[in-house]
Design a protein around this motif. Sequence first.
Motif, PDB file in Angstrom:
ATOM      1  N   ALA A   1      60.250  65.175  54.634  1.00  0.00           N
ATOM      2  CA  ALA A   1      59.460  65.679  55.763  1.00  0.00           C
ATOM      3  C   ALA A   1      58.183  64.865  55.949  1.00  0.00           C
ATOM      4  O   ALA A   1      57.751  64.604  57.076  1.00  0.00           O
ATOM      5  CB  ALA A   1      59.123  67.151  55.539  1.00  0.00           C
ATOM      6  N   ALA A   2      57.579  64.444  54.829  1.00  0.00           N
ATOM      7  CA  ALA A   2      56.356  63.634  54.908  1.00  0.00           C
ATOM      8  C   ALA A   2      56.640  62.296  55.562  1.00  0.00           C
ATOM      9  O   ALA A   2      55.872  61.835  56.415  1.00  0.00           O
ATOM     10  CB  ALA A   2      55.776  63.439  53.509  1.00  0.00           C
ATOM     11  N   GLU A   3      57.734  61.649  55.169  1.00  0.00           N
ATOM     12  CA  GLU A   3      58.066  60.361  55.775  1.00  0.00           C
ATOM     13  C   GLU A   3      58.334  60.514  57.271  1.00  0.00           C
ATOM     14  O   GLU A   3      57.879  59.693  58.085  1.00  0.00           O
ATOM     15  CB  GLU A   3      59.283  59.738  55.101  1.00  0.00           C
ATOM     16  N   GLN A   4      59.056  61.537  57.651  1.00  0.00           N
ATOM     17  CA  GLN A   4      59.352  61.748  59.066  1.00  0.00           C
ATOM     18  C   GLN A   4      58.055  61.893  59.867  1.00  0.00           C
ATOM     19  O   GLN A   4      57.927  61.342  60.961  1.00  0.00           O
ATOM     20  CB  GLN A   4      60.234  62.986  59.234  1.00  0.00           C
ATOM     21  N   ARG A   5      57.091  62.629  59.323  1.00  0.00           N
ATOM     22  CA  ARG A   5      55.831  62.834  60.048  1.00  0.00           C
ATOM     23  C   ARG A   5      55.071  61.524  60.198  1.00  0.00           C
ATOM     24  O   ARG A   5      54.519  61.211  61.265  1.00  0.00           O
ATOM     25  CB  ARG A   5      54.969  63.854  59.295  1.00  0.00           C
ATOM     26  N   VAL A   6      55.011  60.736  59.132  1.00  0.00           N
ATOM     27  CA  VAL A   6      54.295  59.465  59.194  1.00  0.00           C
ATOM     28  C   VAL A   6      54.929  58.537  60.214  1.00  0.00           C
ATOM     29  O   VAL A   6      54.246  57.930  61.049  1.00  0.00           O
ATOM     30  CB  VAL A   6      54.260  58.799  57.800  1.00  0.00           C
TER      31      VAL A   6
ATOM     32  N   ASP B   1      29.208  62.695  50.548  1.00  0.00           N
ATOM     33  CA  ASP B   1      30.267  61.680  50.651  1.00  0.00           C
ATOM     34  C   ASP B   1      31.633  62.327  50.486  1.00  0.00           C
ATOM     35  O   ASP B   1      31.805  63.272  49.708  1.00  0.00           O
ATOM     36  CB  ASP B   1      30.054  60.612  49.583  1.00  0.00           C
ATOM     37  N   ARG B   2      32.592  61.812  51.234  1.00  0.00           N
ATOM     38  CA  ARG B   2      33.965  62.330  51.181  1.00  0.00           C
ATOM     39  C   ARG B   2      34.895  61.324  51.831  1.00  0.00           C
ATOM     40  O   ARG B   2      34.468  60.432  52.558  1.00  0.00           O
ATOM     41  CB  ARG B   2      34.060  63.667  51.915  1.00  0.00           C
ATOM     42  N   ASP B   3      36.180  61.496  51.583  1.00  0.00           N
ATOM     43  CA  ASP B   3      37.181  60.712  52.289  1.00  0.00           C
ATOM     44  C   ASP B   3      37.380  61.274  53.686  1.00  0.00           C
ATOM     45  O   ASP B   3      37.066  62.443  53.954  1.00  0.00           O
ATOM     46  CB  ASP B   3      38.519  60.762  51.547  1.00  0.00           C
ATOM     47  N   GLY B   4      37.925  60.447  54.582  1.00  0.00           N
ATOM     48  CA  GLY B   4      38.355  60.933  55.883  1.00  0.00           C
ATOM     49  C   GLY B   4      39.797  61.383  55.762  1.00  0.00           C
ATOM     50  O   GLY B   4      40.101  62.520  55.407  1.00  0.00           O
ATOM     51  N   LEU B   5      40.698  60.468  56.018  1.00  0.00           N
ATOM     52  CA  LEU B   5      42.117  60.667  55.732  1.00  0.00           C
ATOM     53  C   LEU B   5      42.540  59.470  54.888  1.00  0.00           C
ATOM     54  O   LEU B   5      42.754  58.379  55.418  1.00  0.00           O
ATOM     55  CB  LEU B   5      42.934  60.742  57.023  1.00  0.00           C
ATOM     56  N   PRO B   6      42.615  59.631  53.568  1.00  0.00           N
ATOM     57  CA  PRO B   6      42.915  58.482  52.702  1.00  0.00           C
ATOM     58  C   PRO B   6      44.213  57.792  53.091  1.00  0.00           C
ATOM     59  O   PRO B   6      45.266  58.435  53.179  1.00  0.00           O
ATOM     60  CB  PRO B   6      43.020  59.109  51.308  1.00  0.00           C
ATOM     61  N   ASN B   7      44.125  56.494  53.306  1.00  0.00           N
ATOM     62  CA  ASN B   7      45.302  55.745  53.731  1.00  0.00           C
ATOM     63  C   ASN B   7      46.413  55.783  52.691  1.00  0.00           C
ATOM     64  O   ASN B   7      47.595  55.680  53.028  1.00  0.00           O
ATOM     65  CB  ASN B   7      44.912  54.288  54.028  1.00  0.00           C
ATOM     66  N   VAL B   8      46.042  55.941  51.409  1.00  0.00           N
ATOM     67  CA  VAL B   8      47.066  55.952  50.360  1.00  0.00           C
ATOM     68  C   VAL B   8      48.005  57.140  50.510  1.00  0.00           C
ATOM     69  O   VAL B   8      49.181  57.061  50.132  1.00  0.00           O
ATOM     70  CB  VAL B   8      46.429  55.941  48.958  1.00  0.00           C
ATOM     71  N   LEU B   9      47.529  58.254  51.071  1.00  0.00           N
ATOM     72  CA  LEU B   9      48.411  59.401  51.296  1.00  0.00           C
ATOM     73  C   LEU B   9      49.438  59.079  52.376  1.00  0.00           C
ATOM     74  O   LEU B   9      50.602  59.489  52.289  1.00  0.00           O
ATOM     75  CB  LEU B   9      47.592  60.630  51.693  1.00  0.00           C
ATOM     76  N   VAL B  10      49.005  58.348  53.395  1.00  0.00           N
ATOM     77  CA  VAL B  10      49.934  57.941  54.451  1.00  0.00           C
ATOM     78  C   VAL B  10      50.943  56.939  53.890  1.00  0.00           C
ATOM     79  O   VAL B  10      52.144  57.026  54.166  1.00  0.00           O
ATOM     80  CB  VAL B  10      49.166  57.333  55.639  1.00  0.00           C
ATOM     81  N   GLU B  11      50.452  55.996  53.084  1.00  0.00           N
ATOM     82  CA  GLU B  11      51.339  54.992  52.497  1.00  0.00           C
ATOM     83  C   GLU B  11      52.381  55.640  51.590  1.00  0.00           C
ATOM     84  O   GLU B  11      53.576  55.333  51.683  1.00  0.00           O
ATOM     85  CB  GLU B  11      50.505  53.983  51.699  1.00  0.00           C
ATOM     86  N   ALA B  12      51.932  56.523  50.694  1.00  0.00           N
ATOM     87  CA  ALA B  12      52.865  57.188  49.782  1.00  0.00           C
ATOM     88  C   ALA B  12      53.890  58.010  50.551  1.00  0.00           C
ATOM     89  O   ALA B  12      55.099  57.980  50.252  1.00  0.00           O
ATOM     90  CB  ALA B  12      52.097  58.070  48.802  1.00  0.00           C
ATOM     91  N   SER B  13      53.435  58.728  51.562  1.00  0.00           N
ATOM     92  CA  SER B  13      54.349  59.550  52.364  1.00  0.00           C
ATOM     93  C   SER B  13      55.390  58.702  53.075  1.00  0.00           C
ATOM     94  O   SER B  13      56.533  59.128  53.259  1.00  0.00           O
ATOM     95  CB  SER B  13      53.552  60.365  53.388  1.00  0.00           C
ATOM     96  N   SER B  14      55.016  57.498  53.466  1.00  0.00           N
ATOM     97  CA  SER B  14      55.961  56.613  54.168  1.00  0.00           C
ATOM     98  C   SER B  14      57.133  56.221  53.274  1.00  0.00           C
ATOM     99  O   SER B  14      58.172  55.788  53.771  1.00  0.00           O
ATOM    100  CB  SER B  14      55.259  55.351  54.668  1.00  0.00           C
ATOM    101  N   GLN B  15      56.968  56.375  51.963  1.00  0.00           N
ATOM    102  CA  GLN B  15      58.024  56.004  51.011  1.00  0.00           C
ATOM    103  C   GLN B  15      58.727  57.246  50.447  1.00  0.00           C
ATOM    104  O   GLN B  15      59.317  57.199  49.375  1.00  0.00           O
ATOM    105  CB  GLN B  15      57.426  55.169  49.888  1.00  0.00           C
ATOM    106  N   ARG B  16      58.649  58.351  51.183  1.00  0.00           N
ATOM    107  CA  ARG B  16      59.275  59.623  50.795  1.00  0.00           C
ATOM    108  C   ARG B  16      58.738  60.161  49.478  1.00  0.00           C
ATOM    109  O   ARG B  16      59.419  60.910  48.772  1.00  0.00           O
ATOM    110  CB  ARG B  16      60.801  59.510  50.709  1.00  0.00           C
ATOM    111  N   LEU B  17      57.511  59.811  49.141  1.00  0.00           N
ATOM    112  CA  LEU B  17      56.902  60.276  47.905  1.00  0.00           C
ATOM    113  C   LEU B  17      56.047  61.498  48.225  1.00  0.00           C
ATOM    114  O   LEU B  17      55.074  61.404  48.976  1.00  0.00           O
ATOM    115  CB  LEU B  17      56.044  59.161  47.297  1.00  0.00           C
ATOM    116  N   VAL B  18      56.412  62.643  47.688  1.00  0.00           N
ATOM    117  CA  VAL B  18      55.694  63.874  47.990  1.00  0.00           C
ATOM    118  C   VAL B  18      54.278  63.800  47.423  1.00  0.00           C
ATOM    119  O   VAL B  18      54.053  63.290  46.324  1.00  0.00           O
ATOM    120  CB  VAL B  18      56.451  65.098  47.429  1.00  0.00           C
TER     121      VAL B  18
END
Length: 414
Positions: A385-390, A318-335
């Motif tokens: 940079a994370a927010e820009q990518r998202v 078992d494993r994550d794919g691409l956890p949505n929380v990482l995308v969400e956090a990045s969208s708020q400029r949170l490293v």
Amino acid sequence: MTSQKKIAVILKGYPRLSETFIAQELLGLERAGFDLTLISMRRPTDTKRHPVHDEIRAPVHYLPEYLYQEPLRVIRGLIRSSRLPGFKAAFRAFLKDLRRDLTPNRFRRFGQAAVLCAEWPAGVDWLHAHFIHTPASVARYTSLMNGIPWTCSAHAKDIWTSPDWELEGKLSHSRWTVTCNQTGFDRLRELANGKNHVHLSYHGLDLDRFGPFAGAHSLRDGSDPDHPVTILSVGRAVDKKGYDVLLKALSLLPADLCWRFVHIGGGPNLGAMKELADKLGIAGRITWNGALDQQDVLDHYRRPDLFALACRITADGDRDGLPNVLVEASSQRLVCVSTNISGIPELLRDGENGFVVPPEDPKALAAALERLIRDPALRKRLGEAAEQRVRAEFDHHTSIRQLTTLFKTEWQAA
């Protein structure tokens, strides 16, 4: 839309706080003009709902979670579905699967499929399963019984904890399958035996719901006891999230650093996490929030200084794919700091828009956390940079357009 086909979407449970990516997709499909009926194999257990759940208009039909709980309904389902032309083919497939998987779960999925066929929603002429393990089992048996074509969205645990023989069977029978990360895509394509019907489609994020953060994250550097750096993590307390590794990493941070850790999420391991934090001597620095709805989580993304998630591959695969929380956090400029498994490196590029460390390595994780705690300028640069990518590459409207095209193309072919 050019077609009036109605889709039944089979889900393991609905609604679920931990599956916002599915709810977001369902709402996106409705807004794109699809007429949905939701088929849930379990009733909800969460006490809260996300706002997105209240925006979805589709009716929800609940199957018997355990066959013994509704025996008359199951018997009626078996009698009625046995009259369908495809019932014998479905039963043969079930027996073949049962020889390889002699479990109560296998009987449950066949019984649920029989009930679904007997109670088939009026006007529905397509079937779509979210997750390629148990929901796809129900979808496959149902499709064999009533002849309704089916498609599938595969994610992470369902791909990596299912045996090859079962995935091969489902892939050969489904009209198409999508998955949300490259590693899962590569495995499914390999098992599809040359059938070119597996597609990569990132979930993305509803960027209207996760609008840009107008404020600024702090310039704290961990030197002031009155203003500690705040580390946030959002995720269920389950093995694959690696919270034991994260807690150990926090305990390894130098004594001169001032920090706090905030966790959001429920899960079966929550008690064990709290016990471990106490054993490590860091319990006084931790806030446990439990499960929160999406709006509250968004508010929390805007408060802390960095985000951490120590994803791992568990013993059963078992494993994550691409956890949505990482995308969400990045969208708020949170490293973000996370590990280099599955689809995480497809979002986070180490040193460019976040930090990526090996799994099961508290020392490496602690070093990455320490560097970000001490360097607010670095946090700011990587977060931007994370927010820009998202916002450039992970807009969920792209996924909805891909799914719309897949459905329309397949309907025309069918």
